[in-house]
Structure formats: structure tokens, C-alpha cells
Design an enzyme around this catalytic site. Sequence first.
Site, PDB file in Angstrom:
ATOM      1  N   LEU A  14       0.815  -1.218   0.000  1.00  0.00           N
ATOM      2  CA  LEU A  14       0.000   0.000   0.000  1.00  0.00           C
ATOM      3  C   LEU A  14       0.848   1.267   0.000  1.00  0.00           C
ATOM      4  O   LEU A  14       1.966   1.293   0.500  1.00  0.00           O
ATOM      5  CB  LEU A  14      -0.909   0.004   1.224  1.00  0.00           C
ATOM      6  CG  LEU A  14      -1.787  -1.235   1.430  1.00  0.00           C
ATOM      7  CD1 LEU A  14      -2.593  -1.088   2.700  1.00  0.00           C
ATOM      8  CD2 LEU A  14      -2.672  -1.499   0.227  1.00  0.00           C
ATOM      9  N   ASP A  15       0.247   2.325  -0.543  1.00  0.00           N
ATOM     10  CA  ASP A  15       0.881   3.638  -0.464  1.00  0.00           C
ATOM     11  C   ASP A  15       0.239   4.427   0.668  1.00  0.00           C
ATOM     12  O   ASP A  15      -0.561   3.894   1.444  1.00  0.00           O
ATOM     13  CB  ASP A  15       0.787   4.381  -1.809  1.00  0.00           C
ATOM     14  CG  ASP A  15      -0.648   4.605  -2.265  1.00  0.00           C
ATOM     15  OD1 ASP A  15      -1.590   4.530  -1.437  1.00  0.00           O
ATOM     16  OD2 ASP A  15      -0.844   4.889  -3.455  1.00  0.00           O
ATOM     17  N   GLY A  16       0.566   5.690   0.782  1.00  0.00           N
ATOM     18  CA  GLY A  16       0.063   6.533   1.858  1.00  0.00           C
ATOM     19  C   GLY A  16      -1.441   6.750   1.825  1.00  0.00           C
ATOM     20  O   GLY A  16      -2.030   7.183   2.810  1.00  0.00           O
TER      21      GLY A  16
END
Length: 133
Positions: A14-16
Site C-alpha cells: 500500500l501507499d500513503g
Amino acid sequence: MIQPLIINVLNYHLDGYGHVNNARYLEFLEAARWHFFQQHGLQDTLRQANLVVSRADIRYRRAACLNDLLHIHSQISSVQSRQIVLQQPILFADTNQVCMQAEITLMPTTADGKVFRLPENLLNHFAQLIHIP
């Protein structure tokens, strides 16, 4: 019957924003291509072709998030002497909805990175896999 590669989305994917980072999809697609080629017993053939990605057309449809289970399919859609094109949809396992769709073009290269024409036997080998799910 060739089985899709199954990926369980984990935290490090996942990213931010809490969804799969776009660069991760490229890794998923690469893993799915190797999975596809291995299921067809093409490891030795791949050593002769040294395929590299020359083009990636990616269409994102829905975000994948933590714990989503994804099915990544790979299918050869065309073969020419200097390129192999694959369709690689990623589907959500629970709904079968499209997460993203990719069209990946691979080119055979020599050890020093020069593109070459596939020999007839390799060309025919890959051509036999067109549209085999």
C-alpha cells in the site's frame, strides 16, 4: 487449465492513501507473467528469448486495498517476430470485478540488450499459446 496468480494485498503493497501503489502493480504483473510461463513449461525457452518489457499500457479501474484477494490472469494475444503481446487483467477474487487491465509488450533481446527476431521454433511455440486461458 492455467490458474491465475493469486495475490493477497498486504500492508507493504500500500501507499500513503491506503491502496496498492501503482509501482506494485508492475511487480504483480511481472510475477504473473513468470507464473504463466512456468505453467506452460517455458523456462528454457525464455532463456533463449531473454524477453524484456518494451511497452506497458495500464488501465486502472478500481483501487485494491488491504486484504483484497486478487486474481491476475495472463494471456498471449499476439506474437510477431520481434514482439509478444500479453493481456493481463487483475480481478477481485470476491466479485470478479476488474481492478486493472494491462497490455504488456515483450521483446526478445540478446545478452547485450539488442532486439532480435525470434527463431521460427520459438515463434511457433509462443504462437501456440495465443488465447489459451
